[in-house]
Design a protein around this motif. Sequence first.
Motif, PDB file in Angstrom:
ATOM      1  N   UNK A 154      -4.658  -3.262  14.536  1.00 27.44           N
ATOM      2  CA  UNK A 154      -5.599  -2.131  14.584  1.00 27.44           C
ATOM      3  C   UNK A 154      -4.936  -0.923  13.926  1.00 27.44           C
ATOM      4  N   UNK A 155      -5.584  -0.385  12.880  1.00 31.09           N
ATOM      5  CA  UNK A 155      -4.994   0.744  12.158  1.00 31.09           C
ATOM      6  C   UNK A 155      -5.547   2.063  12.704  1.00 31.09           C
ATOM      7  N   UNK A 156      -4.638   2.885  13.151  1.00 35.27           N
ATOM      8  CA  UNK A 156      -5.082   4.217  13.596  1.00 35.27           C
ATOM      9  C   UNK A 156      -4.380   5.275  12.753  1.00 35.27           C
ATOM     10  N   UNK A 157      -4.984   6.426  12.637  1.00 32.60           N
ATOM     11  CA  UNK A 157      -4.366   7.513  11.856  1.00 32.60           C
ATOM     12  C   UNK A 157      -3.713   8.503  12.823  1.00 32.60           C
ATOM     13  N   UNK A 158      -2.948   9.383  12.226  1.00 31.23           N
ATOM     14  CA  UNK A 158      -2.264  10.391  13.046  1.00 31.23           C
ATOM     15  C   UNK A 158      -3.250  11.219  13.855  1.00 31.23           C
ATOM     16  N   UNK A 159      -4.440  11.341  13.284  1.00 32.31           N
ATOM     17  CA  UNK A 159      -5.472  12.133  13.973  1.00 32.31           C
ATOM     18  C   UNK A 159      -5.648  11.708  15.410  1.00 32.31           C
ATOM     19  N   UNK A 160      -5.516  10.439  15.658  1.00 31.81           N
ATOM     20  CA  UNK A 160      -5.667   9.906  17.002  1.00 31.81           C
ATOM     21  C   UNK A 160      -4.587  10.423  17.935  1.00 31.81           C
ATOM     22  N   UNK A 161      -3.397  10.589  17.354  1.00 32.32           N
ATOM     23  CA  UNK A 161      -2.260  10.995  18.177  1.00 32.32           C
ATOM     24  C   UNK A 161      -2.352  12.479  18.584  1.00 32.32           C
ATOM     25  N   UNK A 162      -3.146  13.191  17.817  1.00 30.71           N
ATOM     26  CA  UNK A 162      -3.157  14.639  18.045  1.00 30.71           C
ATOM     27  C   UNK A 162      -3.976  15.043  19.260  1.00 30.71           C
ATOM     28  N   UNK A 163      -5.049  14.293  19.474  1.00 27.88           N
ATOM     29  CA  UNK A 163      -5.949  14.704  20.547  1.00 27.88           C
ATOM     30  C   UNK A 163      -5.691  13.940  21.833  1.00 27.88           C
ATOM     31  N   UNK A 164      -5.634  14.674  22.928  1.00 26.81           N
ATOM     32  CA  UNK A 164      -5.519  14.066  24.263  1.00 26.81           C
ATOM     33  C   UNK A 164      -4.542  12.905  24.243  1.00 26.81           C
ATOM     34  N   UNK A 165      -3.360  13.181  23.764  1.00 22.89           N
ATOM     35  CA  UNK A 165      -2.404  12.109  23.495  1.00 22.89           C
ATOM     36  C   UNK A 165      -2.119  11.247  24.733  1.00 22.89           C
ATOM     37  N   UNK A 166      -2.190  11.835  25.936  1.00 23.55           N
ATOM     38  CA  UNK A 166      -1.920  11.043  27.141  1.00 23.55           C
ATOM     39  C   UNK A 166      -2.914   9.894  27.241  1.00 23.55           C
ATOM     40  N   UNK A 167      -4.186  10.287  27.097  1.00 19.25           N
ATOM     41  CA  UNK A 167      -5.266   9.303  27.186  1.00 19.25           C
ATOM     42  C   UNK A 167      -5.123   8.259  26.077  1.00 19.25           C
TER      43      UNK A 167
END
Length: 768
Positions: free
Chosen positions: A631-644
């Motif tokens: 599954x490819x995710x971008x950094x954008x995913x890491x930026x928001x609500x990183x705990x979740x």
Amino acid sequence: MTLMGLVPAKRSDTERKIASGLRTGWIALGTLLGLIALSAALVLAFERALVVADDLARQDERQRVQRLLDRSMESAVGAQLGLINWNEAVMHAARAPSDRADMAWLDREFGTYAWQMFGSRDALLVGDSGTVIREWADGRPVQQSDGGELRQAIATLIGRSYASAGVLGDQHGWAAMAAGQRWPVERNRMPLPRWAGGLVRRNGQIGIITVASIVPDQVVGPIMARPAWFVSVRPFEAAQLASMRRDLLLPDLQLDRERPGAGNAIALRALDGRPIGWLRWTAKSPSPAILRSTGPMLWTWSLLFVGVLIGGIMVLRRSWWITRELLVSEAQARHNALHDAMSGLPNRVHAMQRLRQDLAICLGDAKAGDVFVGYVDLDGFKVINDTQGHHVGDELVRQVAIRLRQRMPESDFVARFGGDEFVVLRRAVGGRAMADELGNEIMAVFAEPFAISGAVLDVTCSCGISWGPAQSEDPGELLRRADIALYRAKQRGRARFRRYTRDMDASVKLRLELERELRRAVARDELSVAYQPIVTTASGEIVGVEALLRWQHPERGAIRPDLFVPIAEQGGVMIALGTWMLRRVFAQCRDWPDCDISVNLSPIQVMSGGFLATIAEIVAETGIDPARVVLEITEGVMLDRSEHVLGVLGELDRMGFRIALDDFGKGYSSLSYLRLFNFERIKIDRSFVSHVESDGDAKAILCTIAALGHSLRMKVVAEGVETETQRQLVQAAGCELVQGYLFWKPMPAEAMRDLLDAPTATPRLLRA
Ligand code: C2E
Ligand code: CA
Ligand code: CA
């Protein structure tokens, strides 16, 4: 809108309060001043009354003294009544000038008697014409006397007694005399003595002089034509003074030769009017008594006055204070309503008011030019906020606000619209050239980095510029256009400004249309999946495929995912689209020969609540082995609500999926993300790879990333390798996998399936 509606209402209420406060203040001040004026008038009137009372008392005293003086003359004459109202005396006096005169009788009855009885130091018997018949000094006859210095006074007094009718006794009428003259008479027709008195200076002393006519006490023929007169001069002596003191209750009554300086006094005047002495005494002043008796009332009044004065001043002070407070709070409320609390800059409401005003001015005057609207948005503010913490984000906003305010010309209106959005309004002439100038000035504000809590942040901004009335006369529309231009600046790669142009509006329209059509496309099955092989750098052997969305629009033709994926994300279609994609890919690839299958996940998907359940359901439904899926995710995913997000990634990991960090090197790459999660691979972004050839530093960085990836036991994939040189360079850098047109372009599922099935499948590189 609500705020704008609220402010004027609040203001008018406050204004009413201020006006009433001011009114109360003025009324209180007026009342107070009136009270003070009234009291001053009262005090003056009271003082004047005291003075008048004193004056009246003095006048009264003077009148009483004068009257007593006059009365003392009358009573002196009255005492002589036995002498002057006497037949015998008339007869002796009538005979006197002749030889028949009985001088001894006259000396005894007049001279000696007057000296002994009345203390007459001088006594004279004179004819009606003033000729001296006989004179006595201290009771003894004076030989050869002509009256001396008294003659003048005697003549005056006789004249007066005729003129002013000084009469002793009760006059009833007149009796005719010889030569047509009249004489006052009693009821029984007996003649009454005429008299007059006055003061003279005699031998250096003040004397009381009286003249009285000698009249018969029994009727004996007609009244003599010309009566004789008895003159008496008595010194004004201590005894007289003493009796006056007693009678007048003036214990310190005194006789002065000189005009007295103080106290009350009357002048003693000679017959010719010359003052020959003064009677002086201490005036009795009623004012102290008045003051004493009115004292308690005055005190009460004074206390009341002071009380009212203090009360009034307090009311005044309070109303002044309340008014001031209201003014301050009014100013504060007005400021708060129009300013942003964090940056202190004017807020949206204020900026819109200003924009409206400026537009009105420009509309009214063709020479006024335009209002330029610069819509500024910080690039990657969200990243900073999320990675560095909100305090850093807030501080950055504050510093940007300060810098904008300091660096932009004073005449520019700088406002904060909330978040990381700012608006600069400028009134100027110059159309496009001025828009560019404004844009460049705004960009220059961000030229230097910001220092925030020890860290140095390189922050850029994007900016959209519109201007009216040239582009629009409506403030809302102008702002919208600046916003569209801003959006285009962001799309063009940020850190730049764009002027608004008409075609931008068209692109916005297109976006909206695409969004609508995209919803339909999911339902109508206009979407498909293409697959691009991922190969080993060294041999080109296919080890995996990346599934890529394709949209064949019935009219518009193929639409690139770069264009429609962001639209899907912003338009709320992404979850449906992503779910469709996962279902399609898992279904298509389940039976494919052994290779990794990479699928892109949008941050929207990962963060949505039901994502784990959805993917588990699709796995169950399609029967795919999660171990095959990357599954490819971008950094954008890491930026928001990183705990979740980290929780979701952990769960995906437990389900057997592998996770790749996509597009590394694009945007805000931070090596720290690599440590956040145990990624299976990093995919180095195409833009990064394309720089490798020309940029020596890029190569070094590539090596570093690859080395770091390896040290964290991650695979390193280079995306977008188009040339052999690039392949060699990424290979040298240590990327073991590549994906790019140099090997394969994305292809339809069937083609991909065939390629994987063909044992002789050879990438272009090896075929060449
Ligand atoms: P990506 O994930 O980085 O996908 C790789 C993109 O690079 C693909 O473009 C691919 O065709 C292109 N590419 C591969 N080799 C080369 C090369 O040598 N030269 C050039 N110029 N391009 C190359 P594509 O298919 O247009 O996709 C664009 C982007 O759209 C993807 O970038 C991905 O971010 C997004 N995307 C595509 N499909 C999906 C999807 O199913 N879900 C999500 N969320 N995003 C997707
Ligand atoms: Ca990808
Ligand atoms: Ca990528």
